[in-house]
Design a protein around this motif. Structure first.
Motif, mmCIF file in Angstrom:
data_model
loop_
_atom_site.group_PDB
_atom_site.id
_atom_site.type_symbol
_atom_site.label_atom_id
_atom_site.label_comp_id
_atom_site.label_asym_id
_atom_site.label_seq_id
_atom_site.Cartn_x
_atom_site.Cartn_y
_atom_site.Cartn_z
ATOM 1 N N PHE A 50 7.766 -0.182 -9.575
ATOM 2 C CA PHE A 50 8.843 -0.053 -8.589
ATOM 3 C C PHE A 50 10.121 0.535 -9.186
ATOM 4 O O PHE A 50 11.036 0.908 -8.445
ATOM 5 C CB PHE A 50 9.162 -1.425 -7.972
ATOM 6 C CG PHE A 50 9.896 -2.367 -8.896
ATOM 7 C CD1 PHE A 50 11.282 -2.361 -8.964
ATOM 8 C CD2 PHE A 50 9.193 -3.253 -9.701
ATOM 9 C CE1 PHE A 50 11.957 -3.225 -9.817
ATOM 10 C CE2 PHE A 50 9.858 -4.121 -10.550
ATOM 11 C CZ PHE A 50 11.244 -4.105 -10.609
ATOM 12 N N LEU A 81 16.078 -6.311 -5.627
ATOM 13 C CA LEU A 81 14.714 -5.828 -5.447
ATOM 14 C C LEU A 81 14.500 -4.469 -6.114
ATOM 15 O O LEU A 81 13.394 -4.149 -6.549
ATOM 16 C CB LEU A 81 14.381 -5.723 -3.956
ATOM 17 C CG LEU A 81 14.286 -7.047 -3.182
ATOM 18 C CD1 LEU A 81 14.067 -6.778 -1.707
ATOM 19 C CD2 LEU A 81 13.176 -7.933 -3.734
ATOM 20 N N LYS A 82 15.553 -3.663 -6.191
ATOM 21 C CA LYS A 82 15.462 -2.347 -6.838
ATOM 22 C C LYS A 82 15.635 -2.425 -8.360
ATOM 23 O O LYS A 82 15.506 -1.424 -9.049
ATOM 24 C CB LYS A 82 16.528 -1.419 -6.270
ATOM 25 C CG LYS A 82 16.237 -0.932 -4.858
ATOM 26 C CD LYS A 82 17.339 0.020 -4.400
ATOM 27 C CE LYS A 82 17.036 0.593 -3.023
ATOM 28 N NZ LYS A 82 18.124 1.490 -2.558
ATOM 29 N N ARG A 122 9.841 -9.056 -5.028
ATOM 30 C CA ARG A 122 9.224 -8.021 -4.184
ATOM 31 C C ARG A 122 7.854 -8.493 -3.672
ATOM 32 O O ARG A 122 7.508 -8.298 -2.511
ATOM 33 C CB ARG A 122 9.076 -6.717 -4.977
ATOM 34 C CG ARG A 122 10.394 -6.049 -5.298
ATOM 35 C CD ARG A 122 10.173 -4.855 -6.223
ATOM 36 N NE ARG A 122 9.557 -3.756 -5.510
ATOM 37 C CZ ARG A 122 10.219 -2.793 -4.877
ATOM 38 N NH1 ARG A 122 11.543 -2.793 -4.865
ATOM 39 N NH2 ARG A 122 9.582 -1.824 -4.259
ATOM 40 N N GLU A 149 18.746 -6.260 -1.523
ATOM 41 C CA GLU A 149 18.108 -4.987 -1.819
ATOM 42 C C GLU A 149 18.389 -4.521 -3.248
ATOM 43 O O GLU A 149 17.526 -3.942 -3.909
ATOM 44 C CB GLU A 149 18.593 -3.930 -0.818
ATOM 45 C CG GLU A 149 17.785 -2.645 -0.830
ATOM 46 C CD GLU A 149 16.320 -2.860 -0.461
ATOM 47 O OE1 GLU A 149 15.485 -2.070 -0.931
ATOM 48 O OE2 GLU A 149 16.017 -3.812 0.292
ATOM 49 N N LYS A 166 8.310 -11.197 -1.032
ATOM 50 C CA LYS A 166 8.724 -10.612 0.248
ATOM 51 C C LYS A 166 7.547 -9.957 0.958
ATOM 52 O O LYS A 166 7.367 -10.096 2.176
ATOM 53 C CB LYS A 166 9.836 -9.591 -0.001
ATOM 54 C CG LYS A 166 10.439 -9.041 1.281
ATOM 55 C CD LYS A 166 11.509 -8.005 0.985
ATOM 56 C CE LYS A 166 12.063 -7.431 2.287
ATOM 57 N NZ LYS A 166 12.959 -6.296 2.064
ATOM 58 N N GLN A 167 6.712 -9.254 0.186
ATOM 59 C CA GLN A 167 5.544 -8.587 0.775
ATOM 60 C C GLN A 167 4.581 -9.609 1.384
ATOM 61 O O GLN A 167 4.011 -9.383 2.461
ATOM 62 C CB GLN A 167 4.823 -7.759 -0.291
ATOM 63 C CG GLN A 167 5.557 -6.472 -0.648
ATOM 64 C CD GLN A 167 4.961 -5.782 -1.867
ATOM 65 O OE1 GLN A 167 3.941 -6.217 -2.400
ATOM 66 N NE2 GLN A 167 5.618 -4.723 -2.319
ATOM 67 N N GLU A 217 10.333 -7.920 -9.664
ATOM 68 C CA GLU A 217 8.946 -7.709 -9.248
ATOM 69 C C GLU A 217 8.405 -8.939 -8.514
ATOM 70 O O GLU A 217 7.709 -8.812 -7.495
ATOM 71 C CB GLU A 217 8.084 -7.410 -10.475
ATOM 72 C CG GLU A 217 6.651 -7.046 -10.140
ATOM 73 C CD GLU A 217 5.871 -6.653 -11.374
ATOM 74 O OE1 GLU A 217 5.321 -5.536 -11.407
ATOM 75 O OE2 GLU A 217 5.818 -7.469 -12.329
ATOM 76 N N TYR A 268 16.792 -12.000 -0.211
ATOM 77 C CA TYR A 268 16.166 -10.904 -0.938
ATOM 78 C C TYR A 268 17.105 -9.709 -0.942
ATOM 79 O O TYR A 268 16.868 -8.704 -0.244
ATOM 80 C CB TYR A 268 14.831 -10.515 -0.294
ATOM 81 C CG TYR A 268 13.752 -11.556 -0.449
ATOM 82 C CD1 TYR A 268 13.253 -11.880 -1.712
ATOM 83 C CD2 TYR A 268 13.226 -12.211 0.668
ATOM 84 C CE1 TYR A 268 12.261 -12.830 -1.857
ATOM 85 C CE2 TYR A 268 12.228 -13.160 0.531
ATOM 86 C CZ TYR A 268 11.756 -13.478 -0.743
ATOM 87 O OH TYR A 268 10.780 -14.419 -0.902
#
Length: 559
Positions: A251, A217-218, A194, A214, A197-198, A191, A212
């Motif tokens: 998420f 991040l998931k 994420r 993927e 990155k945002q 989290e 980052y």
């Protein structure tokens, strides 16, 4: 030793001089600090060492630090902290190191060390403190979790936290709490990445060069922990706990669905699974196409619909899994919803109806536990369903004849229904109950008799509510004497009640009363004369003669 103490006092002088120079302490106060410090130093430098001396030393220094803080705030002076506070903090750390080295097994001492380091900005040392503590107390999962949380939340080092969890699991491969917190940590880490990155993307920065992945991040790392833990801890409660953690992270919807599907597939025979699935219906919102309720009445109807869906799942559950544990989950849900405050009369009535139906069905299947009968009876009494309460309490005492709680509930129902059978209940109860558990029942009856009735009514109960017998009162007296704190005042009360019933015919009761006053530690021998003359007035015919003879023999035995 004197040289060591002198040297350590001299080490303090720079900070003490600063304290005086900047006006935080007076000359007299500095002298008092030196005197106290000398005594504390002596105690931790002597040959025979005691843990309390080290604790007192630390506590004194902490008190001094706090006093310095207050005085700084008062005069608004914030300089010279390196020369003053940091010097004291460094000294306290040294004392903690010595103490924890000598009393390694004292976890509380280690935790005090940790708390000190956190509070007094000695965070650079804390990782070392945790390492030293865990080297000795590796058998305590809670300490590993504390250290990992520190690395994650305070030092912002997810890698250090991860390594601590992995080491901990080597020591405790079957510890649910470690897996739960490790799972939570990886989701928090995902989290955090994420959000980072945002933020970068909002600032239109190039994130291509940043790391980052993927999968992370998931929440893929959390998923791996989940899968690994599932192969080791095959328990529905643990499974549900991981799902509850995953649901805290928006998420992780795919992971939540995977865990939920696994729960239903792997634990269909566990009440916890059904309980979770049923309660989940409360959280499911109306379909997007449906109009959301706006009025209070419409909202109450919507809540009622959700609760009905929950109950439908529970109904399926108790058919699939007809056990006491499953019915317990169902009834607990009904009671929880009924206890929720609402202004809707419609919703209150529906909840009460559902709860009563659940109790009745479980009772018919003989799958109600003892404490649930108590819950049911209390609910019935609260809503003045006296007739049904009587039926339920009779069934409950039939099923749990050796339960003093059930007999007390029966007493309560009989009292509330103004039944004339209160006294008869006692005779019946004592047939089934063990003597050592009966006293609460007697006390309940006595309190009601004395508190809820006038003196005349109480006497009437004694006269109308036969069959009280001499044996009944003797049992009550014996129960009181078997208690750890036998009270003479209670014994007098029981003798007086017995004598009101049988004082005209039972000479032994009078003799036993006299002996009790003579032999009990809190007895009053001076009362014996009065008891004797009361007996002579009440006893009739042959009973009086027998009493006189027994009393004479007893007195002769004491001469």
């Amino acid at each position: 030793m004197a040289e060591i103490i002198q040297e350590r006092i001299e080490d303090r002088l720079p900070e003490l001089e600063q304290l005086e120079r900047i006006g935080l302490f007076s000359r007299a106060e500095i002298k008092a600090i030196i005197k106290k410090a000398s005594d504390l130093e002596y105690r931790i430098q002597r040959r025979a060492l005691f843990k309390e001396d080290f604790i007192n030393y630390v506590q004194y220094e902490i008190n001094l630090l706090e006093l310095i803080q207050r005085r700084r705030a008062r005069i608004g002076y914030s300089f010279k902290k390196d020369e003053i506070e940091n010097s004291i903090v460094h000294r306290v750390q040294g004392v903690f190191r010595r103490a924890s080295a000598k009393w390694k097994d004292d976890v509380q001492l280690w935790l005090s060390y940790v708390v000190f380091c956190k509070k007094w900005a000695a965070k650079a040392q804390l990782s070392k403190v945790f390492s030293a503590m865990l080297a000795i107390h590796s058998n305590k999962p809670a300490l590993w979790i504390m250290a990992a949380k520190w690395e994650m939340e305070d030092r912002l080092s997810s890698e250090s936290a991860r390594q601590l969890f992995l080491r901990a699991l080597r020591f405790h491969p079957e510890c649910p709490k470690l897996y739960q917190e490790y799972f939570r940590m990886e989701l928090m880490h995902a989290e955090k990445l994420r959000k980072e990155k945002q933020e970068f993307e909002k600032a239109k920065m190039d994130v291509g060069a940043l790391d980052y992945p993927e999968e992370i991040l998931k929440g893929e790392l959390a998923r791996i922990i989940y899968k690994n833990s599932l192969s080791i801890i095959k328990d529905a409660e643990f499974h549900v706990s991981l799902l509850s953690i995953a649901q805290l992270f928006d998420f992780a919807k795919d992971l939540q669905k995977e865990i939920y599907d696994d729960l239903q597939a792997l634990h269909t025979d566990d009440p916890l699974t059904w309980d979770y699935v049923a309660r989940r219906e409360l959280e499911i919102e109306s379909q997007s196409g449906e109009e959301q309720p706006t009025t209070k009445q419409a909202k109450a109807v919507e809540v009622c619909r959700k609760e009905e869906r929950c109950c439908a799942v529970y109904e399926e559950a108790v058919k699939t899994l007809p056990t006491e544990a499953m019915w317990k989950c169902y009834i607990n849900f009904c009671l929880e919803r009924f206890a929720k405050k609402t202004n809707s009369q419609f919703l209150r009535e529906k909840r009460l109806e559902r709860t009563m139906i659940a109790f009745r069905k479980a009772h018919e299947l003989k799958l109600l536990l003892e404490f649930q009968y108590k819950q049911w009876i209390e609910l019935l009494l609260h809503h003045d369903f006296i007739k049904e309460a009587l039926e339920v309490v009779v069934a409950g005492t039939e099923l749990f004849r050796d339960s003093v709680t059930m007999w007390q509930m029966k007493l309560q129902v009989l009292i509330d229904s103004k039944s004339p059978d209160v006294a008869a209940l006692f005779e019946e109860a004592f047939v089934h109950l063990k003597p050592q558990v009966c006293l609460p029942l007697w006390i309940s009856w006595a309190e009601w008799s004395e508190g809820a009735q006038s003196q005349e009514d109480t006497e009437a109960v004694f006269k109308e509510s036969r069959p009280f017998s001499v044996d009944f009162f003797r049992k009550i007296i014996q129960f009181e004497k078997e208690q750890e704190s036998c009270k003479m005042a209670n014994l007098r009360e029981y003798y007086e009640r017995a004598l009101r019933e049988f004082g005209s015919v039972d000479s032994d009761l009078w003799m036993d009363y006299i002996k009790e006053e003579l032999n009990h530690p809190l007895g009053k021998p001076e009362n014996c004369g009065q008891i004797y003359w009361r007996a002579m007035k009440m006893l009739q015919g042959e009973s009086a003669e027998v009493f006189v003879a027994k009393h004479a023999m007893h007195q002769a035995g004491h001469l």
